[in-house]
Design an enzyme around this catalytic site. Structure first.
Site, PDB file in Angstrom:
ATOM      1  N   ASP A   1      11.017   5.327  -9.408  1.00 18.15           N
ATOM      2  CA  ASP A   1      10.724   5.927 -10.713  1.00 18.15           C
ATOM      3  C   ASP A   1      11.545   7.180 -10.968  1.00 18.15           C
ATOM      4  OD1 ASP A   1       8.939   3.929 -11.139  1.00 18.15           O
ATOM      5  OD2 ASP A   1       7.143   5.191 -11.198  1.00 18.15           O
TER       6      ASP A   1
ATOM      7  N   LYS B   1      -0.367  -4.143  -3.607  1.00 13.03           N
ATOM      8  CA  LYS B   1      -1.675  -3.578  -3.255  1.00 13.03           C
ATOM      9  C   LYS B   1      -1.762  -2.165  -3.818  1.00 13.03           C
ATOM     10  CE  LYS B   1      -4.704  -2.270   0.565  1.00 13.03           C
ATOM     11  NZ  LYS B   1      -4.803  -0.848   0.174  1.00 13.03           N
TER      12      LYS B   1
ATOM     13  N   SER C   1       0.812  -1.204   0.000  1.00 15.30           N
ATOM     14  CA  SER C   1       0.000   0.000   0.000  1.00 15.30           C
ATOM     15  C   SER C   1       0.855   1.268   0.000  1.00 15.30           C
ATOM     16  CB  SER C   1      -0.949  -0.044   1.203  1.00 15.30           C
ATOM     17  OG  SER C   1      -1.902   0.986   1.150  1.00 15.30           O
TER      18      SER C   1
END
Length: 559
Positions: free
Chosen positions: A317, A331, A306
């Site tokens: 990223d 998740k 999460s």
């Protein structure tokens, strides 16, 4: 019939705030009374069918009926058909859920543990009612409010120790070396559960920060303070441990990401729909003009979920951190909590989140049992990166979507044998005797009554000598059968036993979190993280160069 039965089947939630922002923030929402006039809705038909089924059960079922359990099961089953993360909560469960979100609960403030059929104090938390009342490591809890705990498991003891703030509970314990039981009266209080549990130096230039307890309201401030502390102690790089972090508040993930990402850099995109069926997308971005540029190695594993995946994905990223460990849980769904009448609650999936490169982290959950989803991955999910969608980071590195966050450097987690797991009961039982000065010939291992929670661990603190290890084996040998342990378990496990024995005595002297350092330093993934610091330094330097000129930190590190 319980009011919650009807409201779960007939009511509609009304979010706070505008344009679905309450959903993005995962704020708790009050329960509304129904749809707007003209909405297409079949709640009345559903309610009628439910009431008819319940009436038939009341009139014709052969045994007694627990209406509350029926209602709870109906609501739970309804939500579970949607996805694995939309959940219904009883009063007790919802109170526990809210405590986790706020990073505190009301109780006495102690870690407890069960060994065999007995429950013990493992480590009182600093400056809590349990510590101030004098409870200490190794105390066996034999009664709560005068009622014997014989036959109780650790869950029942915990539920009886917790309660409303300012209420009192009496706890009776047996302590090694004391001739009679000790009874203390404790007034319950709010107990903080910090998100950051360990902060120490792995090497003279590499700091370690354990962030494994969830994302709560104060998590961003805690992490920022820990980073400042490590830098003040000479850290030139940080190992940021997110293993087994179950997630939590999206705002907390945003706050931590902002510490390391520059203004304008995307943290996460959240796509969902409003209660009126309109779709929306909110992109959360950093607003920090002077982010930290210290190199980061982030540890992840299958228990990182999460909000932990939001943070790890954003840092990966933007090439702001090197990820080491195992693929995360996967998740990618955002839940909004709703308060229901009578103290009940539910969480409902209201959106999906995507990393800055557009990766949806959520694993597939269709045609998968809840057990398989939560405990095991399907065969296709452990075959590696083949077939996963590829994405490019800011620095043109390849990352993958569709399974969770995959690490840049894969390192399997520690595994223990069945015998080693069983032996931990005996190391604890020996440790409680040792800490109380009840092991003959080792009086120097008796710990002071005052726990030094701020102690900086040294190699010379409570070493496990050959003589002490031999004393433990002599203690353990006649007790192996009682705990179902094979006689051969004491052979070939010396390194493990030394580590566990030292952790126990350090827990007694300095508290649980400080003692965990003994385990952390020896983990393969932590050692690999230290070795990967040069690579993380290269990533951080490249990320700094990719920033627009006005946003580059002026206090950049030197290689």
């Amino acid at each position: 019939m319980s009011l919650v039965c009807v409201t779960c089947l007939t009511g509609f939630p009304v979010p706070t705030g505008g344009s679905g922002r309450g959903l993005v923030q995962a704020q708790e929402v009050e329960f509304g009374l129904g749809p707007e006039p003209g909405d297409v809705w079949k709640g009345k038909d559903v309610t009628t069918a439910y009431v008819e089924a319940l009436t038939l059960a009341e009139e014709h079922y052969a045994g007694p009926i627990d209406h509350e359990r029926l209602c709870d099961a109906a609501a739970t089953g309804m939500l579970r058909t949607l996805d694995p993360h939309s959940n219904f909560f009883t009063r007790e469960e919802f109170n526990e859920f809210r405590s986790q979100q706020q990073a505190n609960y009301s109780g006495i403030g102690s870690l407890i543990t069960q060994h065999g059929n007995k429950v013990y104090i493992w480590s009182p938390i600093a400056d809590t009612p349990a510590y101030r009342a004098g409870l200490r490591y190794g105390d066996e809890i034999i009664a709560v409010d005068g009622e014997s705990t014989e036959g109780w498991d650790v869950s029942k003891v915990r539920s009886r120790l917790r309660g409303l703030r300012s209420t009192a509970v009496t706890v009776t314990v047996n302590r090694p070396g004391e001739p009679s039981p000790i009874t203390v009266r404790i007034v319950r209080d709010s107990v903080g559960q910090p998100s950051v549990s360990n902060v120490f130096m792995l090497t003279p230039e590499v700091g370690y920060l354990a962030f494994r307890r969830g994302f709560a309201q104060a998590s961003g401030e805690e992490v920022a303070a820990a980073v400042r502390q490590l830098k003040a102690r000479g850290a030139k790089a940080i190992v940021f441990d997110q293993r087994d972090n179950p997630g939590g508040l999206v705002d907390a993930a945003r706050a931590i990401a902002e510490l390391f990402l520059a203004r304008g850099q995307k943290i996460v995109s959240i796509r969902g729909r409003t209660p009126r069926g309109l779709t929306y997308e909110n992109a959360l971005t950093s607003n920090n003009p002077t982010p930290e540029d210290i190199p980061l190695v982030v540890l992840i594993n299958g228990g990182s979920a999460s909000a932990a995946e939001i943070l790890a994905g954003a840092l990966q990223d933007h090439d702001r951190a090197l990820l080491v460990g195992e693929t995360t849980f996967g998740k990618g769904l955002v839940q909004t909590p709703y308060r229901l009448p009578d103290g009940y609650g539910l969480t409902l999936t209201s959106a999906k989140y995507y990393t800055p490169t557009g990766r949806l982290i959520q694993r597939r959950y269709d045609n998968v049992s809840l057990y398989d989803y939560q405990r095991r991955r399907s065969r296709t999910e452990v075959t590696g990166k083949d077939g996963l969608t590829k994405y490019l980071t800011d620095g043109k590195r390849t990352v993958y979507g569709g399974l969770g966050i995959t690490p840049d450097v894969e390192v399997k987690g520690e595994t223990y044998t069945l015998a080693q797991g069983q032996l931990t009961s005996l190391t604890f039982l020996f440790g409680r005797l040792l800490a109380n000065g009840q092991v003959e010939g080792f009086a120097q291992y008796r710990v002071p009554r005052d726990v030094d929670y701020n102690h900086t661990l040294q190699d010379s603190d409570y070493p496990i000598t050959d003589q002490l290890l031999a004393a433990f084996k002599a203690f353990a040998q006649p007790r192996l059968q009682e705990f179902g342990i094979a006689p051969t378990a004491l052979v070939g496990n010396d390194a493990f036993l030394r580590q566990q024995l030292r952790r126990e005595i350090l827990t007694a002297a300095y508290g649980f979190d400080t003692a965990q350092e003994v385990i952390i330093r020896e983990e393969a993934v932590v050692k690999r993280a230290i070795a990967e610091v040069p690579q993380s330094r290269s990533l951080a330097e490249n990320a700094r160069r990719l920033m627009p000129s006005p946003l580059r930190p002026t206090n950049s590190f030197k290689n």
